[in-house]
Design an enzyme around this catalytic site. Structure first.
Site, PDB file in Angstrom:
ATOM      1  N   THR A  31       0.708  -1.121   0.099  1.00  9.21           N
ATOM      2  CA  THR A  31       0.089  -0.025  -0.095  1.00  9.21           C
ATOM      3  C   THR A  31       0.849   1.393  -0.060  1.00  9.21           C
ATOM      4  O   THR A  31       2.059   1.122   0.517  1.00  9.21           O
ATOM      5  CB  THR A  31      -0.894   0.130   1.237  1.00  9.21           C
ATOM      6  OG1 THR A  31      -0.099   0.128   2.439  1.00  9.21           O
ATOM      7  CG2 THR A  31      -1.879  -1.249   1.316  1.00  9.21           C
ATOM      8  N   TRP A  48     -21.115  15.430  11.019  1.00  7.87           N
ATOM      9  CA  TRP A  48     -20.342  15.073  10.035  1.00  7.87           C
ATOM     10  C   TRP A  48     -20.668  15.872   8.715  1.00  7.87           C
ATOM     11  O   TRP A  48     -21.383  16.206   8.379  1.00  7.87           O
ATOM     12  CB  TRP A  48     -20.492  13.638   9.506  1.00  7.87           C
ATOM     13  CG  TRP A  48     -19.830  12.600  10.305  1.00  7.87           C
ATOM     14  CD1 TRP A  48     -19.188  12.628  11.681  1.00  7.87           C
ATOM     15  CD2 TRP A  48     -19.665  11.106  10.043  1.00  7.87           C
ATOM     16  NE1 TRP A  48     -18.725  11.422  12.445  1.00  7.87           N
ATOM     17  CE2 TRP A  48     -18.932  10.459  11.310  1.00  7.87           C
ATOM     18  CE3 TRP A  48     -20.228  10.372   9.182  1.00  7.87           C
ATOM     19  CZ2 TRP A  48     -18.859   9.036  11.310  1.00  7.87           C
ATOM     20  CZ3 TRP A  48     -19.887   9.006   9.110  1.00  7.87           C
ATOM     21  CH2 TRP A  48     -19.369   8.217  10.383  1.00  7.87           C
ATOM     22  N   LYS A  74     -15.475  16.614  11.443  1.00  9.15           N
ATOM     23  CA  LYS A  74     -16.624  16.530  12.504  1.00  9.15           C
ATOM     24  C   LYS A  74     -16.714  17.853  13.117  1.00  9.15           C
ATOM     25  O   LYS A  74     -15.716  18.254  13.673  1.00  9.15           O
ATOM     26  CB  LYS A  74     -15.955  15.421  13.614  1.00  9.15           C
ATOM     27  CG  LYS A  74     -15.702  14.257  12.998  1.00  9.15           C
ATOM     28  CD  LYS A  74     -15.162  13.188  13.928  1.00  9.15           C
ATOM     29  CE  LYS A  74     -14.759  11.802  13.335  1.00  9.15           C
ATOM     30  NZ  LYS A  74     -13.659  11.803  12.584  1.00  9.15           N
ATOM     31  N   GLU A 106      -5.968  -3.704  -1.705  1.00  7.03           N
ATOM     32  CA  GLU A 106      -6.401  -4.962  -0.713  1.00  7.03           C
ATOM     33  C   GLU A 106      -7.370  -5.684  -1.586  1.00  7.03           C
ATOM     34  O   GLU A 106      -8.061  -6.758  -1.313  1.00  7.03           O
ATOM     35  CB  GLU A 106      -6.834  -4.575   0.403  1.00  7.03           C
ATOM     36  CG  GLU A 106      -5.875  -4.121   1.366  1.00  7.03           C
ATOM     37  CD  GLU A 106      -5.580  -2.420   1.296  1.00  7.03           C
ATOM     38  OE1 GLU A 106      -5.087  -1.989   2.300  1.00  7.03           O
ATOM     39  OE2 GLU A 106      -5.741  -1.919   0.300  1.00  7.03           O
TER      40      GLU A 106
END
Length: 539
Positions: free
Chosen positions: A185, A443, A438, A330
């Site tokens: 990654t 949100w 936040k 992944e």
């Protein structure tokens, strides 16, 4: 009771074998690092992969050995994709744009035995070679005439290694669950993590990738992957293209607008793969040179959210369908897509554009679900949000040589994406967990604000971060790269957003810069933006 079917194994080399048998003369074109355009076909790729396999045997490569590459998108790299995995070894594609400390780390972590390296990256390896304790040899991917003057020891020339070798090879048969490829990654925080793919996973992924559910490839497709072969297997293009029998155009290191445009025109490219910034680069070149006609029919876009402004621009200016895809290192990497099916193309344009900013629907074999903070499933009603988790035959079950299974709860891969899924299975990523803002306990989606701002005629690209705030904890700050010869102010942005988002989502400040920091794979480095601008609202 078991069925009476043959137990044949799914192996990567058989994808190329199929292309050799069914599509031997189909073209493989690549821009080499030496500067020329190289023309080949699947029959020749098969022969050279066979020669390379013999060369690997001569270098004492054994099944299970990791063989590293630091290389761009060329025919030589594609030959390595098949030769290394074909003999039972593991192809480890190393991202040369990582920090040198990360390159050192992942080569040692993988215990690579040989490193194949393109010309531009030889100097990068020289100061690292004494730290690479497992590496026994380096192979420069060129011919003798272009071999560099280098301090790398145990040095070989790619073309000299293979030139006297036989053009056929007795490829071994082994368990399809054998490891085939390794990719780490990007590692924006902490050390990169390795994803170890099996032959079975990559063959099934290739079948899904070529299918109409994902990239919809066939013998009439001219495919150009602008995602690097050192990153997530160029989204499976080197495997899916031979399976589908399509013409494959490999751009080498030519990721600038002029180089892309030249290959698209000369080779009649119809489908491109790449992150949004790649297609922004191409558009900027075309706009500067007043280009509007192109053979390009579709751009398949992943790695970051699809900005609505770019979706509309590509359709209305160039007649190109912007095809969203979603996946991760992944996940093979491709998991979802929204190809231009009849039902999508029949939608009113506004709704179609909205759908094209989603991540599309999952291919057969990929199961998706949303989970809340209490690890409970969230319904797929198009409104409820949760962390996206996926599972399937080409989804990773753990990281390589890593016992931490926190990202793999109960047999799922926890993606770190906050998303919604509608009753038709369409996935829409709301934000990354680490990027969601936040504010006052609520949100705010940075992606949704970016999506709207991208449509402003003065905006070339933009990013939204959460900046620290004394009262609300975090508030959105917009960072904009303006188009050439345009001007805009924060007040212009506020006026443009009025009525399009909730007022309390409106960014508190707009910062204008000349370019966004990006990873080696074209993703915006929001962590760097947060480090630089995260305190601009704090007195």
């Amino acid at each position: 009771m078991l069925g009476n079917m043959m137990d044949t194994q799914l192996l990567i080399i058989d994808l190329l074998r199929h292309a050799r048998d069914r599509h031997p003369s189909q073209a493989v074109v690549s821009r080499r690092l030496e500067g020329d355009i190289h023309r080949s076909d699947y029959a020749q790729i098969w022969q050279r992969s066979s020669q390379l396999a013999h060369a690997l045997d001569a270098l004492a490569v054994k099944p299970g050995d990791c063989i590293a590459t630091l290389a761009w998108n060329t025919h030589r790299h594609m030959e390595l994709y098949y030769a290394v995995s074909g003999i039972g070894a593991i192809l480890h594609t190393v991202n040369p744009r990582l920090f040198s400390e990360q390159i050192d780390y992942i080569i040692n972590h993988a215990e690579d035995k040989i490193v194949f390296v393109d010309l531009p990256f030889v100097k990068l390896l020289e100061p690292l070679q004494d730290k690479l304790t497992s590496v026994k040899a380096f192979v420069v991917m060129t011919d003798r005439a272009h071999m560099p003057d280098t301090s790398l020891a145990q040095l070989y020339c790619f073309e000299e290694l293979i030139e006297a070798q036989p053009t056929d090879y007795d490829w071994p048969r082994f368990d399809e669950n054998t490891a085939a490829a390794l990719c780490y990654t990007s590692g924006t925080t902490g050390n990169p993590k390795g994803v170890l793919y099996s032959h079975r996973a990559m063959v099934l992924h290739a079948q899904a990738t070529a299918s109409r559910e994902l990239l919809d490839l066939d013998t009439h497709t001219v495919l150009m992957p602008m995602v690097a072969m050192y990153h997530a297997g160029a989204w499976g293009a080197p495997y899916a293209a031979p399976l589908a029998g399509c013409k494959l155009v490999l751009p080498g290191a030519g990721m600038d607008g002029a180089s892309m445009s030249e290959l698209i025109n000369s080779e009649g490219v119809t489908v491109g793969l790449g992150v949004p910034t790649i297609w922004l680069t191409l558009h900027n070149h075309w706009a500067d040179n007043d280009v509007s006609n192109t053979t390009l029919e579709r751009v398949c876009v992943g790695g970051a959210a699809s900005p609505l402004g770019m979706v509309k621009l590509y359709q209305e200016r160039y007649g190109i369908y912007w095809q969203p895809i979603w996946g991760m290192t992944e996940t093979g990497p491709l998991a979802t897509s929204l190809p231009p099916t009849a039902d999508v193309m029949a939608l009113p344009m506004a709704e179609r554009y909205r759908q094209q900013t989603s991540a599309g629907r999952a291919a057969f074999g990929v199961e998706m679900a949303l989970f809340d903070a209490d690890d409970q499933r969230v319904c797929h009603d198009g409104t409820a949000t949760g962390e996206l988790r996926v599972r399937g035959p080409w989804i990773s079950s753990q990281y390589y040589r890593n016992d931490d299974l926190s990202a793999f709860p109960d047999g799922w891969l926890a993606t770190g994406d906050i998303a919604v899924i509608d009753p038709n299975g369409t996935l829409r990523v709301v934000d990354r967990k680490k990027d969601v803002i936040k504010s006052g306990g609520e949100w705010i989606s940075s992606l949704e604000i970016e999506n709207i701002v991208s449509q402003h005629p003065s905006v070339n690209e933009c990013s939204v971060i959460g900046a620290r705030h004394e009262k609300w904890d975090e508030r959105p700050v917009l960072i904009v790269v303006p188009n050439k010869n345009t001007s805009m102010t924060h007040e212009d942005v506020v006026a443009f957003l009025d009525g399009k988002i909730a007022r309390w989502w409106t960014p508190d400040q707009t910062i204008f810069i000349t370019g966004l920091p990006k990873t080696g794979t074209g993703k915006v480095l929001k962590n760097e933006l947060r480090e630089q601008y995260g305190n601009v609202l704090v007195s």
